[in-house]
Design a protein around this motif. Structure first.
Motif, PDB file in Angstrom:
ATOM      1  N   ALA A 144       8.722  10.586  -8.839  1.00 44.29           N
ATOM      2  CA  ALA A 144       8.466  10.929  -7.439  1.00 44.29           C
ATOM      3  C   ALA A 144       9.181   9.955  -6.520  1.00 44.29           C
ATOM      4  CB  ALA A 144       6.964  10.925  -7.156  1.00 44.29           C
ATOM      5  N   ILE A 145       9.248  10.346  -5.260  1.00 47.76           N
ATOM      6  CA  ILE A 145       9.713   9.474  -4.186  1.00 47.76           C
ATOM      7  C   ILE A 145       8.520   9.157  -3.307  1.00 47.76           C
ATOM      8  CG2 ILE A 145      11.190   9.291  -2.140  1.00 47.76           C
ATOM      9  CD1 ILE A 145      13.201  11.069  -3.503  1.00 47.76           C
ATOM     10  N   ILE A 146       8.267   7.868  -3.110  1.00 43.23           N
ATOM     11  CA  ILE A 146       7.103   7.440  -2.334  1.00 43.23           C
ATOM     12  C   ILE A 146       7.548   6.475  -1.240  1.00 43.23           C
ATOM     13  CG2 ILE A 146       5.536   7.714  -4.287  1.00 43.23           C
ATOM     14  CD1 ILE A 146       5.597   4.654  -4.620  1.00 43.23           C
ATOM     15  N   GLU A 147       6.691   6.333  -0.249  1.00 45.46           N
ATOM     16  CA  GLU A 147       6.925   5.371   0.829  1.00 45.46           C
ATOM     17  C   GLU A 147       5.814   4.335   0.791  1.00 45.46           C
ATOM     18  OE1 GLU A 147       6.829   5.224   5.695  1.00 45.46           O
ATOM     19  OE2 GLU A 147       7.526   7.076   4.712  1.00 45.46           O
ATOM     20  N   VAL A 148       6.186   3.055   0.797  1.00 44.79           N
ATOM     21  CA  VAL A 148       5.215   1.968   0.687  1.00 44.79           C
ATOM     22  C   VAL A 148       5.383   1.024   1.872  1.00 44.79           C
ATOM     23  CG1 VAL A 148       5.136   2.107  -1.830  1.00 44.79           C
ATOM     24  CG2 VAL A 148       6.735   0.541  -0.735  1.00 44.79           C
ATOM     25  N   LYS A 149       4.287   0.389   2.239  1.00 46.12           N
ATOM     26  CA  LYS A 149       4.261  -0.612   3.304  1.00 46.12           C
ATOM     27  C   LYS A 149       3.922  -1.954   2.696  1.00 46.12           C
ATOM     28  CE  LYS A 149       4.341  -1.871   7.682  1.00 46.12           C
ATOM     29  NZ  LYS A 149       5.585  -1.774   8.502  1.00 46.12           N
ATOM     30  N   LYS A 165       5.331  16.667  -0.700  1.00 52.03           N
ATOM     31  CA  LYS A 165       4.059  16.060  -0.321  1.00 52.03           C
ATOM     32  C   LYS A 165       2.916  16.420  -1.277  1.00 52.03           C
ATOM     33  CE  LYS A 165       5.205  15.874   4.594  1.00 52.03           C
ATOM     34  NZ  LYS A 165       4.792  16.242   5.971  1.00 52.03           N
ATOM     35  N   PRO A 166       3.031  16.058  -2.556  1.00 51.25           N
ATOM     36  CA  PRO A 166       1.914  16.323  -3.485  1.00 51.25           C
ATOM     37  C   PRO A 166       0.709  15.438  -3.162  1.00 51.25           C
ATOM     38  CG  PRO A 166       3.593  14.989  -4.530  1.00 51.25           C
ATOM     39  CD  PRO A 166       4.147  15.371  -3.208  1.00 51.25           C
ATOM     40  N   ARG A 167      -0.438  15.836  -3.574  1.00 50.13           N
ATOM     41  CA  ARG A 167      -1.670  15.102  -3.277  1.00 50.13           C
ATOM     42  C   ARG A 167      -1.794  13.841  -4.121  1.00 50.13           C
ATOM     43  NH1 ARG A 167      -6.677  18.851  -3.981  1.00 50.13           N
ATOM     44  NH2 ARG A 167      -7.636  16.865  -3.384  1.00 50.13           N
ATOM     45  N   MET A 168      -1.272  13.863  -5.363  1.00 55.07           N
ATOM     46  CA  MET A 168      -1.431  12.712  -6.248  1.00 55.07           C
ATOM     47  C   MET A 168      -0.328  12.720  -7.288  1.00 55.07           C
ATOM     48  SD  MET A 168      -4.664  14.035  -8.507  1.00 55.07           S
ATOM     49  CE  MET A 168      -4.563  15.551  -9.461  1.00 55.07           C
ATOM     50  N   SER A 186       0.853  -1.193   0.000  1.00 52.69           N
ATOM     51  CA  SER A 186       0.000   0.000   0.000  1.00 52.69           C
ATOM     52  C   SER A 186       0.885   1.238   0.000  1.00 52.69           C
ATOM     53  CB  SER A 186      -0.917   0.013   1.226  1.00 52.69           C
ATOM     54  OG  SER A 186      -0.171   0.001   2.425  1.00 52.69           O
ATOM     55  N   LEU A 187       0.407   2.271  -0.652  1.00 54.31           N
ATOM     56  CA  LEU A 187       1.130   3.542  -0.722  1.00 54.31           C
ATOM     57  C   LEU A 187       0.847   4.338   0.554  1.00 54.31           C
ATOM     58  CD1 LEU A 187       2.815   5.658  -2.200  1.00 54.31           C
ATOM     59  CD2 LEU A 187       0.747   6.380  -3.397  1.00 54.31           C
ATOM     60  N   VAL A 188       1.863   4.501   1.386  1.00 55.05           N
ATOM     61  CA  VAL A 188       1.687   5.222   2.658  1.00 55.05           C
ATOM     62  C   VAL A 188       1.615   6.718   2.414  1.00 55.05           C
ATOM     63  CG1 VAL A 188       2.699   5.668   4.921  1.00 55.05           C
ATOM     64  CG2 VAL A 188       2.855   3.390   3.919  1.00 55.05           C
ATOM     65  N   ARG A 189       2.583   7.263   1.672  1.00 54.87           N
ATOM     66  CA  ARG A 189       2.573   8.700   1.382  1.00 54.87           C
ATOM     67  C   ARG A 189       3.481   8.988   0.201  1.00 54.87           C
ATOM     68  NH1 ARG A 189       6.563  12.090   4.161  1.00 54.87           N
ATOM     69  NH2 ARG A 189       8.274  10.782   4.913  1.00 54.87           N
ATOM     70  N   ILE A 190       3.240  10.122  -0.416  1.00 54.04           N
ATOM     71  CA  ILE A 190       4.073  10.625  -1.505  1.00 54.04           C
ATOM     72  C   ILE A 190       5.015  11.646  -0.894  1.00 54.04           C
ATOM     73  CG2 ILE A 190       4.119  11.715  -3.766  1.00 54.04           C
ATOM     74  CD1 ILE A 190       1.191  10.832  -4.126  1.00 54.04           C
TER      75      ILE A 190
END
Length: 684
Positions: A635-640, A625-628, A606-610
């Protein structure tokens, strides 16, 4: 007349015994007539003897009958003789009893002296049953343990026995343990002291059983893995740096990709047949079966699509593997599925590719369908995935040229349209080789084109020459072993536990120890095979099959990694990824559920945050921290992740640091691992 006995004669030997050897009823050993017990198994010749002694003082019997804890078995064995029994006098003066049924009874000491020779006799003190017997102690403890929850509170327990799923750990407080002050006397000591100590032991055993508690380990408990040693300290062993085997050419892992129905499997089968890798008997069988099912044109494709489901549906569903040799390489051909439903299988198999052949259908309408004129075609998706795998050298096989009369104009149109897209994916023009051909007609596959309609305008290399001229893949044996498990296979030769995959770095040898991650279990390499040929060692770049021993099959799975025991691969459940969003129609929002593919591992995530948007030219953050995320954004994203996977940061090891994000049957983004595990959580 009195006849003196020798030391080897039994006390029961007498003239009433039958002369000659006697046969043991248990082991069928023939024993001498002087032996009253079997020389092999020790079974008595006369099995009708029971344990009692009429000469025993009455006090002992009264003590036994008085004790309420004596077991039923003990009472039956040591019961006094009945009123109808009559005395029997043995040859050396001992007395026994013969009951109404004719069975003889005697005490244990009498039996011992009677049936054992003088040299074998020992001084045995009969058990008096004035204290609980050993089986009574166990029975009492078991009864007490049934009520341990009610009888013993969970606090102030002096000794606790903790039982996990796989082990048993005893924790004991010796300061309050009464057994620490109890020492048993030697055999033959004071019987009262032995009795007192035995009673103390009984109380101690009962106390420990009452304090028995079961504690199950939590399901999410992590496997204890040896702390990794810094990779900078690793030094390859001498056998890893030895010269390569001259009899085994260097391997080239070649992925065959492309849109569905572009002719990939037919091209592979035709190539193998032309190189003599398919026998005439097998080819005749395929042709016959294909005609019977009304699919005569699938005869060559069935050389790779050998499962019943693939032949029934007429499409490739799993990655097929075949081997053939060129002048410079032993090629491992990976025939990949082109249907969009089986792209996950394609990713899992083709992630080990060194080079690739992109098969394109030149016929009218088919090429446009693969390019996704009315949507995202598999030609585009496969091109992007292959580039994301790290493949830089690409051969574009423009197939089915016979359907367009080997038209040069059609070939140039395909080359111009597809070339623009390939350059946008990061391919260099000099690294792309264009080959027009017809797999079904065997034109321009292993030899130059013989049809003048093609040879009149194309003067380049054939497909086999293009493959043989591919740049050699790099081999890194200076790093610790890393072998991602592509599949767990079943083989009579390799053994019960067998895996296959490509050695990413390092080397592996027979009889060496490997660490299987993420389970953290050790195993021993039993057999190494490459194209059914036995090897003593394999190095980086080799695609091999390995037989393992000393490990349970439950700990070996696709997506795991075999590594050096002292240098284990990293394991993570959260990642920070640097991604490039592909041509999507629906924006990516935080909370998105998707499938994450890392080498051969597939896990729900799951995508935790952008974290931020990136400028594709400079690589620096352009927005926080873009919305989408929308199409073609970086982009750099954080996933769980749903579970832990074996992964490395891309800067450390590229092969284990690439990631693919798929949602609703399409690849939405590709990327690399920036930070993994605890570092990703700390960065957030």
């Amino acid at each position: 007349m009195f006849v003196p006995k020798t030391d080897n004669q039994s006390d029961l030997e007498g003239p009433h015994r039958n002369a000659g050897p006697w046969l043991c009823s248990i082991c069928s050993q023939q024993n001498d007539t002087s032996c009253m017990s079997c020389e092999v198994c020790g079974v008595l010749r006369d099995l009708s003897l029971y344990f009692n002694n009429s000469n025993e003082p009455e006090g002992g019997a009264k003590r036994r009958n008085k004790h309420s804890g004596v077991s039923v078995l003990a009472r039956s064995l040591f019961a006094p003789s009945g009123p109808k029994s009559k005395a029997v006098v043995f040859s050396d003066g001992f007395r026994g009893n013969k009951n109404a049924t004719g069975h003889m009874q005697a005490s244990l000491g009498t039996l011992h002296k009677t049936y054992m020779t003088h040299k074998q006799r020992h001084n045995i003190v009969p058990f008096k049953f004035d204290i609980p017997s050993p089986d009574d102690m166990v029975s009492t403890g078991l009864k007490s343990s049934r009520h341990l929850r009610k009888a013993v509170p969970s606090v102030d327990i002096p000794g606790k026995m903790v039982m996990g799923d796989d082990d048993l750990v005893v924790e004991k407080d010796t300061s309050t343990d009464p057994s620490s002050s109890v020492k048993l006397d030697e055999l033959g000591g004071n019987s009262s002291t032995v009795a007192a100590n035995t009673q103390n032991e009984t109380l101690i055993l009962d106390n420990e059983l009452q304090h028995l508690s079961l504690e199950r380990k939590p399901k999410n408990s992590k496997t204890k893995i040896k702390k990794p040693v810094p990779v900078s300290q690793y030094k390859p062993e001498p056998w890893m740096l030895q010269g390569e085997d001259q009899d085994m050419p260097r391997q080239l892992n070649l992925a065959i990709v492309g849109h569905v129905d572009s002719g990939k499997s037919t091209l592979c089968g035709r190539l193998l047949h032309a190189l003599g890798r398919i026998s005439k008997k097998q080819m005749h069988k395929n042709e016959k079966e294909a005609k019977e099912k009304g699919k005569g044109s699938f005869a060559y494709a069935w050389a790779m699509d050998d499962s019943a489901d693939e032949r029934a549906r007429g499409i490739t569903m799993n990655v097929g593997v075949a081997y053939f040799d060129t002048k410079n390489y032993q090629v491992v051909m990976l025939d990949s599925p082109g249907h969009k439903d089986f792209v996950p299988n394609m990713i899992s198999g083709v992630t080990q590719a060194d080079a690739a052949v992109l098969v394109v259908d030149a016929s009218l309408g088919s090429f446009e369908s693969g390019m996704g004129v009315n949507g995202v075609g598999q030609t585009k998706e496969h091109s992007q995935l292959i580039r994301s795998f790290g493949v830089e050298n690409l051969i574009v096989a423009v197939n089915k040229m016979d359907s367009v009369e080997y038209s040069a104009e059609r070939f140039n149109y395909v080359k111009s349209q597809l070339g623009i897209f390939l350059r946008s994916c990061g391919y260099k023009e000099s690294a792309i080789t264009w080959v027009p051909l017809s797999a079904m007609e065997n034109e321009n596959l292993v030899t130059a084109a013989s049809d003048t309609r093609l040879s009149s305008w194309f003067h380049g290399t054939c497909l086999l020459e293009a493959i043989d001229s591919s740049a050699p893949p790099p081999r890194d044996v200076s790093r610790p072993l890393r072998l991602p498990i592509c599949d767990v296979i079943s083989s009579h030769v390799l053994g019960q536990v067998a895996v296959c995959g490509k050695v990413v770095c390092g080397a592996i040898g027979s009889d060496s120890k490997v660490l299987v991650m993420p389970s953290g279990e050790l195993a021993t390499v039993k057999i190494i095979e490459r194209d059914s040929s036995r090897l003593s060692l394999a190095r980086a770049g080799d695609n091999i099959a390995i037989g393992l021993q000393g490990i349970d099959p439950i700990h070996v799975m696709s997506g795991g990694v075999l590594c050096h025991p002292d240098y284990p691969v990293s394991v993570a459940s959260s990642l920070e990824l640097k991604i490039l969003v592909l041509d999507i129609t629906v924006p990516i929002l935080p909370g998105l559920q998707f499938e994450l593919h890392v080498h051969h591992a597939k896990v729900s995530a799951s995508l935790v945050r952008i974290v931020s948007l990136l400028d594709q030219k400079t690589g620096k953050a352009s927005a926080k921290k873009p919305r989408m995320l929308t199409a073609r954004q970086a982009a750099i994203i954080e996933v769980k992740l749903e579970r832990e996977v074996c992964v490395e940061e891309f800067a450390t090891l590229k092969a284990l640091g690439r990631a693919f994000l798929r949602s609703q049957g399409s690849t939405v983004a590709v990327g690399v691992v920036q930070v993994q595990g605890e570092r990703a959580e700390q960065a957030s």
